[in-house]
Design a protein around this motif. Sequence first.
Motif, PDB file in Angstrom:
ATOM      1  N   ILE A   1      44.177  48.284  50.759  1.00  7.02           N
ATOM      2  CA  ILE A   1      45.473  48.341  50.079  1.00  7.02           C
ATOM      3  C   ILE A   1      45.815  47.013  49.412  1.00  7.02           C
ATOM      4  O   ILE A   1      46.300  46.985  48.286  1.00  7.02           O
ATOM      5  CB  ILE A   1      46.585  48.734  51.087  1.00  7.02           C
ATOM      6  N   ALA A   2      45.512  45.884  50.076  1.00  2.00           N
ATOM      7  CA  ALA A   2      46.094  44.628  49.604  1.00  2.00           C
ATOM      8  C   ALA A   2      45.120  43.572  49.100  1.00  2.00           C
ATOM      9  O   ALA A   2      45.550  42.557  48.569  1.00  2.00           O
ATOM     10  CB  ALA A   2      46.955  44.030  50.721  1.00  2.00           C
ATOM     11  N   ALA A   3      43.803  43.787  49.275  1.00  2.00           N
ATOM     12  CA  ALA A   3      42.885  42.701  48.902  1.00  2.00           C
ATOM     13  C   ALA A   3      42.256  42.890  47.538  1.00  2.00           C
ATOM     14  O   ALA A   3      41.643  41.981  47.000  1.00  2.00           O
ATOM     15  CB  ALA A   3      41.796  42.544  49.955  1.00  2.00           C
ATOM     16  N   GLY A   4      42.377  44.070  46.967  1.00  2.00           N
ATOM     17  CA  GLY A   4      41.802  44.300  45.663  1.00  2.00           C
ATOM     18  C   GLY A   4      40.453  44.983  45.744  1.00  2.00           C
ATOM     19  O   GLY A   4      39.968  45.313  46.826  1.00  2.00           O
ATOM     20  N   GLN A   5      39.866  45.229  44.541  1.00  2.00           N
ATOM     21  CA  GLN A   5      38.571  45.905  44.494  1.00  2.00           C
ATOM     22  C   GLN A   5      37.646  45.166  43.542  1.00  2.00           C
ATOM     23  O   GLN A   5      37.014  45.765  42.684  1.00  2.00           O
ATOM     24  CB  GLN A   5      38.755  47.354  44.033  1.00  2.00           C
ATOM     25  N   GLN A   6      37.601  43.857  43.670  1.00  2.00           N
ATOM     26  CA  GLN A   6      36.746  43.077  42.764  1.00  2.00           C
ATOM     27  C   GLN A   6      35.757  42.247  43.559  1.00  2.00           C
ATOM     28  O   GLN A   6      36.076  41.144  43.978  1.00  2.00           O
ATOM     29  CB  GLN A   6      37.608  42.150  41.905  1.00  2.00           C
ATOM     30  N   PRO A   7      34.554  42.790  43.748  1.00  2.00           N
ATOM     31  CA  PRO A   7      33.576  42.036  44.521  1.00  2.00           C
ATOM     32  C   PRO A   7      33.288  40.705  43.846  1.00  2.00           C
ATOM     33  O   PRO A   7      32.896  40.677  42.679  1.00  2.00           O
ATOM     34  CB  PRO A   7      32.341  42.941  44.517  1.00  2.00           C
ATOM     35  N   ARG A   8      33.550  39.636  44.552  1.00  2.00           N
ATOM     36  CA  ARG A   8      33.207  38.346  43.948  1.00  2.00           C
ATOM     37  C   ARG A   8      32.874  37.339  45.040  1.00  2.00           C
ATOM     38  O   ARG A   8      33.451  37.359  46.121  1.00  2.00           O
ATOM     39  CB  ARG A   8      34.318  37.887  43.025  1.00  2.00           C
ATOM     40  N   LEU A   9      31.896  36.516  44.700  1.00  2.00           N
ATOM     41  CA  LEU A   9      31.396  35.541  45.669  1.00  2.00           C
ATOM     42  C   LEU A   9      32.268  34.301  45.592  1.00  2.00           C
ATOM     43  O   LEU A   9      32.040  33.428  44.768  1.00  2.00           O
ATOM     44  CB  LEU A   9      29.932  35.216  45.335  1.00  2.00           C
ATOM     45  N   THR A  10      33.283  34.253  46.444  1.00  2.00           N
ATOM     46  CA  THR A  10      34.217  33.129  46.349  1.00  2.00           C
ATOM     47  C   THR A  10      34.811  32.804  47.713  1.00  2.00           C
ATOM     48  O   THR A  10      34.822  33.633  48.608  1.00  2.00           O
ATOM     49  CB  THR A  10      35.366  33.456  45.369  1.00  2.00           C
ATOM     50  N   LEU A  11      35.298  31.573  47.835  1.00  2.00           N
ATOM     51  CA  LEU A  11      36.022  31.199  49.045  1.00  2.00           C
ATOM     52  C   LEU A  11      37.505  31.060  48.756  1.00  2.00           C
ATOM     53  O   LEU A  11      38.291  30.706  49.610  1.00  2.00           O
ATOM     54  CB  LEU A  11      35.476  29.869  49.596  1.00  2.00           C
ATOM     55  N   ASN A  12      37.870  31.353  47.491  1.00  2.00           N
ATOM     56  CA  ASN A  12      39.269  31.232  47.095  1.00  2.00           C
ATOM     57  C   ASN A  12      40.075  32.396  47.657  1.00  2.00           C
ATOM     58  O   ASN A  12      39.839  33.546  47.308  1.00  2.00           O
ATOM     59  CB  ASN A  12      39.340  31.212  45.561  1.00  2.00           C
ATOM     60  N   PRO A  13      41.061  32.115  48.520  1.00  2.00           N
ATOM     61  CA  PRO A  13      41.807  33.219  49.142  1.00  2.00           C
ATOM     62  C   PRO A  13      42.902  33.776  48.244  1.00  2.00           C
ATOM     63  O   PRO A  13      43.605  34.691  48.641  1.00  2.00           O
ATOM     64  CB  PRO A  13      42.403  32.557  50.394  1.00  2.00           C
ATOM     65  N   LEU A  14      43.073  33.227  47.039  1.00  2.00           N
ATOM     66  CA  LEU A  14      44.214  33.610  46.215  1.00  2.00           C
ATOM     67  C   LEU A  14      43.873  34.662  45.168  1.00  2.00           C
ATOM     68  O   LEU A  14      44.751  35.148  44.461  1.00  2.00           O
ATOM     69  CB  LEU A  14      44.797  32.377  45.523  1.00  2.00           C
ATOM     70  N   VAL A  15      42.583  34.993  45.024  1.00  2.00           N
ATOM     71  CA  VAL A  15      42.184  35.939  43.975  1.00  2.00           C
ATOM     72  C   VAL A  15      41.735  37.254  44.607  1.00  2.00           C
ATOM     73  O   VAL A  15      41.404  37.300  45.792  1.00  2.00           O
ATOM     74  CB  VAL A  15      41.035  35.347  43.124  1.00  2.00           C
ATOM     75  N   PRO A  16      41.734  38.333  43.818  1.00  2.00           N
ATOM     76  CA  PRO A  16      41.289  39.618  44.361  1.00  2.00           C
ATOM     77  C   PRO A  16      39.818  39.552  44.768  1.00  2.00           C
ATOM     78  O   PRO A  16      39.003  38.942  44.070  1.00  2.00           O
ATOM     79  CB  PRO A  16      41.462  40.589  43.192  1.00  2.00           C
TER      80      PRO A  16
END
Lengths: 292, 286, 256
Positions: free
Chosen positions: A221-236
Amino acid sequence: MVNKKEKIIESILMLCATVSVLTTIGILWVLISESSSFFSKVSIKDFLTDTQWTPLFAEKHFGILPLISGTLLTTFIAILIALPTGLSIAIYLNEYAPKRFRKIVKPLLEVLAAIPTVVYGYFALMVVTPFLQKFIPDMAGFNALSPGIVMGIMIIPIISSLSEDALYSVPKALREASYGMGATRLQTSFKVLVPAATSGITVSIILAISRAIGETMIVAIAAGQQPRLTLNPLVPIETITTYIVQVSLGDVVQGSLEYQTIFAAGIALFVLTFILNNISYFIKKKFQEKYE
Amino acid sequence: MKQKFDINRFKDNAFKYFGIACTLFGLAVLSVFLINILIEGLGRLNWQFFTSLPSRKPEKAGILICLLGSIWIMFLTALIAVPLGVASGIFLEEYGKKNKFASFIEINISNLAGVPSIIYGLLALEIFVRILGLGKSLLAGSLTLSLLILPIIIVSTREAIKAVPKSIREASYALGATRWQTIWFQVLPAASGGLLTGVILAISRAVGESAPLIVIGALLYITTIPTSPMDDFAVMPIQIFNWLSRPQKGFIENATAAIIVLLLITFMMNGLAIYLRNRWQKKIKW
Amino acid sequence: MVKDNNMGKLHAEKVNVYYGDHHIIKDVNLSIQENTVTAFIGPSGCGKSTFLRLLNRMNDYIENFRKTGDILIDGNDIYDKKVRVEELRKRVGMVFQKPNPFPKTIYENVVYGLRIQGIKDKSKLDKVVEDSLKQVALWNEVKDKLHQSALALSGGQQQRLCIARTIAVEPTIILMDEPASALDPISSAKIEDLISELKEKFTIIIVTHNMQQASRVSDKTAFFYLGELVEYGATDQIFTKPVKELTQNYITGRFG
């Protein structure tokens, strides 16, 4: 005659117990058979090393890493919240709190674990994210941070309850020895009780991690649906579980490669939690032997 | 003995307040969430909301179908999971002691308890929906949730049986009762409180669960009331999820109202379980 | 309060203890002199252990615990609001019925009390470990395995380790709650010898069920019955010509 009846009953009971074994076999069989046709088309090396996950796009990549990183990122945030809070609650309730307070608070906290996860998803999306955006204006509407925090709140009772049980079961003699030496409650807790209860506390933490890794609705519901290799907690981002939900919601054709990806993702999820569960199982067994 | 500033004493007190703060944090968050839900959703709760079918207009939509779906699921799941789980628990606790097969089942159950719910969805999708051809029916849904809550019921059955004193068993054996007679007439009645508590908690878990049902495809726009286990269905958590993913504000309001209903069901079941547990714990001090 | 030499090292006056509605200790008055061994005897449930635990306030965490009367150590009321219970317990050490070493190394067990006081100086800690273990005659047995787990020691060794751990913080009073009751006769005898030696430096109060042990190790004996201090006097006198008939009956084994 009586004996025959007893035998029949025992066999029926055993048959029922076998269902759980069949469930495990079923899970393994389904995951392995569906993902083996997946891995006949996608190499395991690509699956484990490719840094993109785009099975539903025209240009397809099948690297699980972005999903794993999304899963671990939300889990990490959740543990960051739940571990200090849960352990402090456990120590406070065990060593400081009046008995009556403890008796009221423990079941109240366990309510946190009983709330359906879809409700937590609502909180993360509609309450926590807007609240955090007041302080972090460039935070996206979907992100890893707020579902991570909410997940952390959800698993607090796992850590606090199980750790409290572990602290409580430390022999009274050790506690008295420490107090008898002039130690404070804090010193007794951290220098004697926590070390003596390490295995029980570790089990509670592993269970909490395992629960966070497998959690679905909050992140869906809240984290998004964009698989991405990141440690940034602010993006989907996208977690393994969210991906499975995403595909299940769509009209993916049964038997297609896209359909098989959810089983491949499922096997990654299963392996992660399976390892954690077994570690905790063996710690628990060893711990029981020590005290019995 | 009475002297200057003591750093250990200070730390000890500081931790006390930190511990209180942590405990209150958990409870405060819980109350903020509940109050927020009540403010947002209470106004939407009216007779129309309970008796209406899903609709593309938020103000006309209601929870009739998914509420009935949840009740169906509750009973079907209990019907399947309770006998299976209790029987397994009895087998492991009373018959399977020190038996290789039993200890294998035990590892197995402890593993199943930790398998993420969505994995059960994948299992069900393949076995119940495809191979057994049950489709997206209530039966497929309850079978899925039954497998999910089976470990919980087994574990709590074992705990409840374990708490029954050995003396009761021995008294029964001494009067010439067989093993099963002892279990059926002595052990199970004595363990009933604990058993019931575990069962209620497990069912409450099933009612709140949604991930595995989404995987088997139970996210349908249904406009007919389910009347048999083979009918398609929707449940409360999935309806909430569905409404949350719509952009219109009206649907979000519907979602919060439905959350109030779902929480009421969950809290009532949990409250009942806690009540039974306390009563049973008092009684069990023979 | 003015220090009065007649009061001795430890002085209890009109002490009463209640757990909820239960009246556990009834009007006990008692003075204990410095560098003596005092034995508390009496049947189970007579309140002797409860009274012992009053002296370093181990009863504090028990719910419904209530006490009246005064307990003075060196003339100071140990239940005064200003007294820090941790400080008190550093001065009044305690050895328990069952050996209860921490699940740590032998070394860490001995220095525990110093570590919680924040002492980190390695050479000082080493010295305390050696001195304390020597005092309890354990040094030769364990000096090569100081960094092994204390749980590997025998029961008697563990109990001596617990005593070493207690004297490492240099208390002035040591309370012993049936310290030898869980041990075999040889270990038990070693503990008794140890008590006689420790008397030189410490004031020792020991609770025991064992009459012979009380008569062997103690200078003075206090007989408790149903929460009351029935008789208190020199050990020789108590065991040879007790004043009260109740005491006579108990030490000759007619009840208890």
